[in-house]
Motif scaffolding. Structure first.
Motif, PDB file in Angstrom:
ATOM      1  N   LEU A 111       0.850  -1.179   0.000  1.00  0.00           N
ATOM      2  CA  LEU A 111       0.000   0.000   0.000  1.00  0.00           C
ATOM      3  C   LEU A 111       0.888   1.230   0.000  1.00  0.00           C
ATOM      4  CD1 LEU A 111      -2.634   1.625   0.314  1.00  0.00           C
ATOM      5  CD2 LEU A 111      -2.434   1.290   2.799  1.00  0.00           C
ATOM      6  N   VAL A 112       0.661   2.112  -0.962  1.00  0.00           N
ATOM      7  CA  VAL A 112       1.372   3.387  -1.016  1.00  0.00           C
ATOM      8  C   VAL A 112       0.379   4.487  -0.670  1.00  0.00           C
ATOM      9  CG1 VAL A 112       2.788   4.952  -2.377  1.00  0.00           C
ATOM     10  CG2 VAL A 112       2.911   2.485  -2.803  1.00  0.00           C
ATOM     11  N   ASN A 113       0.507   5.035   0.535  1.00  0.00           N
ATOM     12  CA  ASN A 113      -0.345   6.142   0.976  1.00  0.00           C
ATOM     13  C   ASN A 113       0.284   7.447   0.508  1.00  0.00           C
ATOM     14  OD1 ASN A 113      -2.718   5.353   2.422  1.00  0.00           O
ATOM     15  ND2 ASN A 113      -1.426   4.577   4.069  1.00  0.00           N
ATOM     16  N   ASN A 114      -0.192   7.943  -0.616  1.00  0.00           N
ATOM     17  CA  ASN A 114       0.437   9.106  -1.243  1.00  0.00           C
ATOM     18  C   ASN A 114      -0.472  10.328  -1.295  1.00  0.00           C
ATOM     19  OD1 ASN A 114       2.407  10.492  -3.200  1.00  0.00           O
ATOM     20  ND2 ASN A 114       0.546  10.345  -4.437  1.00  0.00           N
ATOM     21  N   ALA A 115      -1.778  10.159  -1.114  1.00  0.00           N
ATOM     22  CA  ALA A 115      -2.692  11.305  -1.210  1.00  0.00           C
ATOM     23  C   ALA A 115      -2.319  12.358  -0.177  1.00  0.00           C
ATOM     24  CB  ALA A 115      -4.130  10.848  -0.998  1.00  0.00           C
ATOM     25  N   GLY A 116      -2.287  13.614  -0.588  1.00  0.00           N
ATOM     26  CA  GLY A 116      -1.915  14.652   0.367  1.00  0.00           C
ATOM     27  C   GLY A 116      -2.121  16.053  -0.175  1.00  0.00           C
ATOM     28  N   LEU A 117      -2.148  17.011   0.752  1.00  0.00           N
ATOM     29  CA  LEU A 117      -2.264  18.428   0.438  1.00  0.00           C
ATOM     30  C   LEU A 117      -1.127  19.186   1.111  1.00  0.00           C
ATOM     31  CD1 LEU A 117      -6.084  18.907   1.122  1.00  0.00           C
ATOM     32  CD2 LEU A 117      -4.998  18.930  -1.126  1.00  0.00           C
ATOM     33  N   MET A 118      -0.678  20.248   0.475  1.00  0.00           N
ATOM     34  CA  MET A 118       0.344  21.128   1.051  1.00  0.00           C
ATOM     35  C   MET A 118      -0.191  22.552   1.000  1.00  0.00           C
ATOM     36  SD  MET A 118       4.340  21.705  -0.093  1.00  0.00           S
ATOM     37  CE  MET A 118       3.906  22.725  -1.520  1.00  0.00           C
ATOM     38  N   LEU A 119      -1.005  22.896   1.994  1.00  0.00           N
ATOM     39  CA  LEU A 119      -1.638  24.211   2.034  1.00  0.00           C
ATOM     40  C   LEU A 119      -0.846  25.083   2.997  1.00  0.00           C
ATOM     41  CD1 LEU A 119      -5.338  22.984   2.123  1.00  0.00           C
ATOM     42  CD2 LEU A 119      -3.957  23.621   0.127  1.00  0.00           C
ATOM     43  N   LEU A 120       0.186  25.716   2.471  1.00  0.00           N
ATOM     44  CA  LEU A 120       1.102  26.500   3.292  1.00  0.00           C
ATOM     45  C   LEU A 120       0.490  27.840   3.685  1.00  0.00           C
ATOM     46  CD1 LEU A 120       4.437  25.863   1.343  1.00  0.00           C
ATOM     47  CD2 LEU A 120       3.404  24.494   3.169  1.00  0.00           C
TER      48      LEU A 120
END
Length: 237
Positions: A77-86
């Motif tokens: 399993l590759v958990n890659n979903a993500g957000l970068m809200l700086l």
């Protein structure tokens, strides 16, 4: 593979397919998933495309069940979903914080939990896509730092729990990568800083990170690559 509709997720799906893996790709943007699935199938790869919002715990469980039923099991399993809200903490739009924690932390935790029985059964491999931001805090990225530090802590605790049962857990911690993550930053000042920072260095490519994933999962069973920190040569922090 979550977050597979673009960037690191799409590149990793292609790299794993090139290494001979059967691939399940998941993301919210079904149209992009369909394009990637067609590309992979044209190369001879067996592919399952799943429209998925990782923040929905029941959808995560359903996605795992579907992968196991249609592909015969789950090994990686590759958990890659993500957000970068700086953005700065003072005066922040806290809805950005909620979105990041729901996706970067809870989504990753939900999907990990759903997949663990199958990974334990097959002595599988869990790849958690973190960030250099999970190791080094910087002004202007406090909430993002917090989300990635949470990923690192959760993953290390889990590693200690399952390693003697044959499941390997690997943190991948990219530095600056040329992906569309920066495009989704809602704070104009923070977005400007991020774009200018990336423009002043030779950033990593999605394929660079995909190569790190393939390296980790291709080791023999007795070798566990627990962390891979990958920065551009030009990046100091």
């Amino acid at each position: 593979m979550t977050g597979a509709s673009s960037g690191i997720g799409a590149a990793t799906a292609q790299a794993l397919a090139a290494a001979g893996a059967t691939v399940a790709i998941a993301a919210r943007r079904a149209d992009r998933l369909a394009v990637l699935a067609d590309k992979l199938r044209a190369g001879g790869t067996t592919v399952l495309a799943v429209e998925l919002d990782v923040t929905d715990e029941e959808a995560d469980r359903a996605a795992v069940r579907r992968v196991v039923q249609e592909l015969g099991g789950l090994d990686i399993l590759v958990n890659n979903a993500g957000l970068m809200l700086l953005g700065k903490i003072v005066g922040a739009d806290t809805t950005d914080w909620t979105r990041m924690i729901n996706t970067n932390v809870l989504g990753l935790m939900f999907l990990t939990h759903a997949a663990l029985p199958h990974l334990l059964e097959r002595k599988g491999h869990l790849i958690q896509m973190s960030s250099v931001a999970g190791r080094t805090a910087r002004m202007g990225s406090g909430a993002y730092n917090a989300s990635k530090w949470a990923v690192n802590a959760f993953s290390e605790s889990l590693r200690q729990e399952v390693t003697e049962r044959g499941v390997r857990v690997t943190l991948i911690e990219p530095g600056a990568v040329d992906t569309e993550l920066r495009d989704h930053i809602t704070d104009p000042a923070a977005k400007k800083v991020a774009v200018e920072r990336a423009a002043n260095m030779r950033t990593l490519t999605s394929e660079d990170i995909a190569n790190a994933v393939v390296y980790a999962v291709s080791q023999p069973d007795h070798v566990a690559i627990n962390e891979i920190l990958v920065r551009p040569t030009d990046q100091q922090l």
